[in-house]
Design a protein around this motif. Sequence first.
Motif, PDB file in Angstrom:
ATOM      1  N   ALA A  67       0.836  -1.205   0.000  1.00 36.31           N
ATOM      2  CA  ALA A  67       0.000   0.000   0.000  1.00 36.31           C
ATOM      3  C   ALA A  67       0.871   1.254   0.000  1.00 36.31           C
ATOM      4  O   ALA A  67       0.576   2.224  -0.721  1.00 36.31           O
ATOM      5  CB  ALA A  67      -0.928  -0.003   1.205  1.00 36.31           C
ATOM      6  N   GLN A  68       1.930   1.250   0.763  1.00 41.59           N
ATOM      7  CA  GLN A  68       2.833   2.407   0.805  1.00 41.59           C
ATOM      8  C   GLN A  68       3.491   2.605  -0.557  1.00 41.59           C
ATOM      9  O   GLN A  68       3.601   3.737  -1.039  1.00 41.59           O
ATOM     10  CB  GLN A  68       3.891   2.191   1.882  1.00 41.59           C
ATOM     11  N   GLN A  69       3.908   1.525  -1.188  1.00 38.13           N
ATOM     12  CA  GLN A  69       4.536   1.626  -2.505  1.00 38.13           C
ATOM     13  C   GLN A  69       3.531   2.125  -3.541  1.00 38.13           C
ATOM     14  O   GLN A  69       3.859   2.971  -4.378  1.00 38.13           O
ATOM     15  CB  GLN A  69       5.090   0.258  -2.914  1.00 38.13           C
ATOM     16  N   LEU A  70       2.294   1.635  -3.479  1.00 35.81           N
ATOM     17  CA  LEU A  70       1.263   2.103  -4.408  1.00 35.81           C
ATOM     18  C   LEU A  70       0.974   3.587  -4.212  1.00 35.81           C
ATOM     19  O   LEU A  70       0.782   4.329  -5.192  1.00 35.81           O
ATOM     20  CB  LEU A  70      -0.018   1.289  -4.242  1.00 35.81           C
ATOM     21  N   ARG A  71       0.945   4.034  -2.954  1.00 38.08           N
ATOM     22  CA  ARG A  71       0.722   5.459  -2.694  1.00 38.08           C
ATOM     23  C   ARG A  71       1.828   6.307  -3.302  1.00 38.08           C
ATOM     24  O   ARG A  71       1.567   7.341  -3.924  1.00 38.08           O
ATOM     25  CB  ARG A  71       0.641   5.717  -1.193  1.00 38.08           C
ATOM     26  N   SER A  72       3.074   5.878  -3.125  1.00 33.82           N
ATOM     27  CA  SER A  72       4.183   6.670  -3.658  1.00 33.82           C
ATOM     28  C   SER A  72       4.161   6.681  -5.184  1.00 33.82           C
ATOM     29  O   SER A  72       4.423   7.714  -5.812  1.00 33.82           O
ATOM     30  CB  SER A  72       5.528   6.147  -3.134  1.00 33.82           C
ATOM     31  N   GLN A  73       3.828   5.549  -5.806  1.00 35.51           N
ATOM     32  CA  GLN A  73       3.744   5.515  -7.266  1.00 35.51           C
ATOM     33  C   GLN A  73       2.578   6.351  -7.776  1.00 35.51           C
ATOM     34  O   GLN A  73       2.698   7.044  -8.786  1.00 35.51           O
ATOM     35  CB  GLN A  73       3.617   4.068  -7.751  1.00 35.51           C
ATOM     36  N   ALA A  74       1.451   6.307  -7.092  1.00 31.65           N
ATOM     37  CA  ALA A  74       0.305   7.120  -7.498  1.00 31.65           C
ATOM     38  C   ALA A  74       0.633   8.600  -7.371  1.00 31.65           C
ATOM     39  O   ALA A  74       0.238   9.412  -8.221  1.00 31.65           O
ATOM     40  CB  ALA A  74      -0.913   6.775  -6.651  1.00 31.65           C
ATOM     41  N   GLN A  75       1.367   8.952  -6.342  1.00 28.24           N
ATOM     42  CA  GLN A  75       1.766  10.345  -6.172  1.00 28.24           C
ATOM     43  C   GLN A  75       2.700  10.773  -7.302  1.00 28.24           C
ATOM     44  O   GLN A  75       2.577  11.875  -7.828  1.00 28.24           O
ATOM     45  CB  GLN A  75       2.445  10.535  -4.819  1.00 28.24           C
ATOM     46  N   ALA A  76       3.626   9.901  -7.701  1.00 22.37           N
ATOM     47  CA  ALA A  76       4.547  10.217  -8.791  1.00 22.37           C
ATOM     48  C   ALA A  76       3.778  10.392 -10.097  1.00 22.37           C
ATOM     49  O   ALA A  76       4.045  11.338 -10.859  1.00 22.37           O
ATOM     50  CB  ALA A  76       5.596   9.119  -8.929  1.00 22.37           C
ATOM     51  N   VAL A  77       2.821   9.519 -10.371  1.00 17.45           N
ATOM     52  CA  VAL A  77       2.008   9.636 -11.586  1.00 17.45           C
ATOM     53  C   VAL A  77       1.187  10.910 -11.544  1.00 17.45           C
ATOM     54  O   VAL A  77       1.053  11.617 -12.556  1.00 17.45           O
ATOM     55  CB  VAL A  77       1.107   8.390 -11.753  1.00 17.45           C
ATOM     56  N   SER A  78       0.654  11.223 -10.388  1.00 19.48           N
ATOM     57  CA  SER A  78      -0.143  12.440 -10.242  1.00 19.48           C
ATOM     58  C   SER A  78       0.693  13.677 -10.506  1.00 19.48           C
ATOM     59  O   SER A  78       0.236  14.618 -11.172  1.00 19.48           O
ATOM     60  CB  SER A  78      -0.741  12.484  -8.831  1.00 19.48           C
ATOM     61  N   GLU A  79       1.928  13.690 -10.021  1.00 13.92           N
ATOM     62  CA  GLU A  79       2.806  14.839 -10.267  1.00 13.92           C
ATOM     63  C   GLU A  79       3.118  14.985 -11.746  1.00 13.92           C
ATOM     64  O   GLU A  79       3.115  16.096 -12.281  1.00 13.92           O
ATOM     65  CB  GLU A  79       4.095  14.687  -9.453  1.00 13.92           C
ATOM     66  N   VAL A  80       3.383  13.871 -12.423  1.00 10.76           N
ATOM     67  CA  VAL A  80       3.664  13.922 -13.863  1.00 10.76           C
ATOM     68  C   VAL A  80       2.435  14.420 -14.613  1.00 10.76           C
ATOM     69  O   VAL A  80       2.548  15.235 -15.546  1.00 10.76           O
ATOM     70  CB  VAL A  80       4.112  12.533 -14.381  1.00 10.76           C
ATOM     71  N   ALA A  81       1.253  13.976 -14.216  1.00  6.35           N
ATOM     72  CA  ALA A  81       0.023  14.404 -14.873  1.00  6.35           C
ATOM     73  C   ALA A  81      -0.205  15.906 -14.669  1.00  6.35           C
ATOM     74  O   ALA A  81      -0.661  16.600 -15.586  1.00  6.35           O
ATOM     75  CB  ALA A  81      -1.164  13.611 -14.342  1.00  6.35           C
ATOM     76  N   ARG A  82       0.134  16.423 -13.491  1.00  6.23           N
ATOM     77  CA  ARG A  82      -0.024  17.865 -13.241  1.00  6.23           C
ATOM     78  C   ARG A  82       0.971  18.690 -14.054  1.00  6.23           C
ATOM     79  O   ARG A  82       0.660  19.776 -14.503  1.00  6.23           O
ATOM     80  CB  ARG A  82       0.173  18.155 -11.755  1.00  6.23           C
ATOM     81  N   GLU A  83       2.171  18.145 -14.211  1.00 10.15           N
ATOM     82  CA  GLU A  83       3.198  18.878 -14.955  1.00 10.15           C
ATOM     83  C   GLU A  83       2.932  18.868 -16.454  1.00 10.15           C
ATOM     84  O   GLU A  83       3.335  19.784 -17.157  1.00 10.15           O
ATOM     85  CB  GLU A  83       4.574  18.264 -14.672  1.00 10.15           C
TER      86      GLU A  83
END
Length: 118
Positions: A67-83
């Motif tokens: 779950a922690q790894q999924l959260r960090s990956q989702a956050q990374a994808v979210s940042e790329v999507a915002r950029e």
Amino acid sequence: MAEASKSDSPQIDDVQKTLEKQIAELRKEITKINKSISARGAEMLDDASEQASDFYETAASRASRTAQQLRSQAQAVSEVARENPGTTTAVVGVIGLLGFLAGLAVGQSMNDTSRRWY
């Protein structure tokens, strides 16, 4: 003949006493076996409980890490999507279009009757 029955009577009593003694010994052995089985069952239950607890702890630890790894990956994808909002929109659009076309293809392949437009 009465003497024969009198002499047989002590033998019958002896046999009866011997059988009663053997029955009592068998009952004692059965009681010991029951206690042994009960103790073994309790040991097995304790062992199974410990193993289940260990499996649960291991699974909970793995689930937490996942779950922690999924959260960090989702956050990374979210940042790329915002950029890159334009790229994100294009990727989502292409995925949606591919899904729509796949749905049409599956729908056409499952249709057994030939369709006539005339």
